[in-house]
Design an enzyme around this catalytic site. Structure first.
Site, PDB file in Angstrom:
ATOM      1  N   GLY A 198      -1.110   3.208   4.845  1.00  0.00           N
ATOM      2  CA  GLY A 198      -1.177   3.165   3.391  1.00  0.00           C
ATOM      3  C   GLY A 198      -0.997   4.563   2.842  1.00  0.00           C
ATOM      4  O   GLY A 198      -1.318   5.553   3.513  1.00  0.00           O
ATOM      5  N   TYR A 199      -0.501   4.652   1.630  1.00  0.00           N
ATOM      6  CA  TYR A 199      -0.179   5.939   1.015  1.00  0.00           C
ATOM      7  C   TYR A 199      -1.164   6.272  -0.095  1.00  0.00           C
ATOM      8  O   TYR A 199      -1.328   5.501  -1.041  1.00  0.00           O
ATOM      9  CB  TYR A 199       1.267   5.909   0.501  1.00  0.00           C
ATOM     10  CG  TYR A 199       2.218   5.932   1.672  1.00  0.00           C
ATOM     11  CD1 TYR A 199       2.745   7.125   2.121  1.00  0.00           C
ATOM     12  CD2 TYR A 199       2.513   4.765   2.367  1.00  0.00           C
ATOM     13  CE1 TYR A 199       3.561   7.161   3.240  1.00  0.00           C
ATOM     14  CE2 TYR A 199       3.331   4.791   3.481  1.00  0.00           C
ATOM     15  CZ  TYR A 199       3.856   5.995   3.910  1.00  0.00           C
ATOM     16  OH  TYR A 199       4.646   6.033   5.024  1.00  0.00           O
TER      17      TYR A 199
END
Length: 157
Positions: free
Chosen positions: A27-28
């Protein structure tokens, strides 16, 4: 420094079942600059990536599983999941020298099911420029931002 070239795949290689596979989830937290959290099998990382397409700064810091889960909840956009096969590859480069590389073949899951890409990392930009891809590689997308995982994470349905 991370130096890599990225390709779409025409067909998967015959020896794929013999190669190790891990499930990657990432995830960013930010896409400019790129800051992501990743689970790769039993390993967890916080990664910073600088600007650039083929060559860019990259720093990986280890995380605990609890820290990963905590930070993943703060990620923006799509969580990327993919099965990564690591394939040894012997080849003769454009200069005529024998080389060894590891192809990381990513088969995406979930929202991006059907997307298959390969990445190959190199010790130098020169080595990357001399790379001879195998026949089963398709179009090179190293310089196309649409194939960066950070970009995919921000796609809205």
């Amino acid at each position: 420094m991370e130096i890599e070239r990225k390709y779409l795949i025409k067909a998967t290689p015959e020896n794929l079942d013999a190669c190790p596979v891990t499930l990657i989830e990432q995830g960013y937290l930010s896409t400019n600059p790129v800051v992501r959290v990743r689970q790769d099998g039993d390993a967890y990382y916080l990664t910073y990536k600088g600007g650039g397409m083929m060559a860019r700064e990259e720093y990986n810091l280890p995380l605990t599983a609890d820290s990963y889960v905590h930070l993943l909840k703060k990620a923006d956009g799509n969580i990327i999941t993919k099965h990564r096969s690591r394939i040894p590859y012997e080849y003769v480069d454009a200069a005529g020298s024998s080389q060894h590389a590891v192809i990381e073949l990513d088969r995406f899951c979930g929202r991006f099911e059907g997307l298959v890409m390969a990445e190959v990392e190199f010790p130098t930009v020169e080595a990357a420029n001399l790379f001879t891809p195998p026949e089963w590689f398709g179009e090179e997308v190293t310089y196309d931002k649409h194939y960066h995982n950070s970009y995919l994470s921000q796609l809205i349905s």
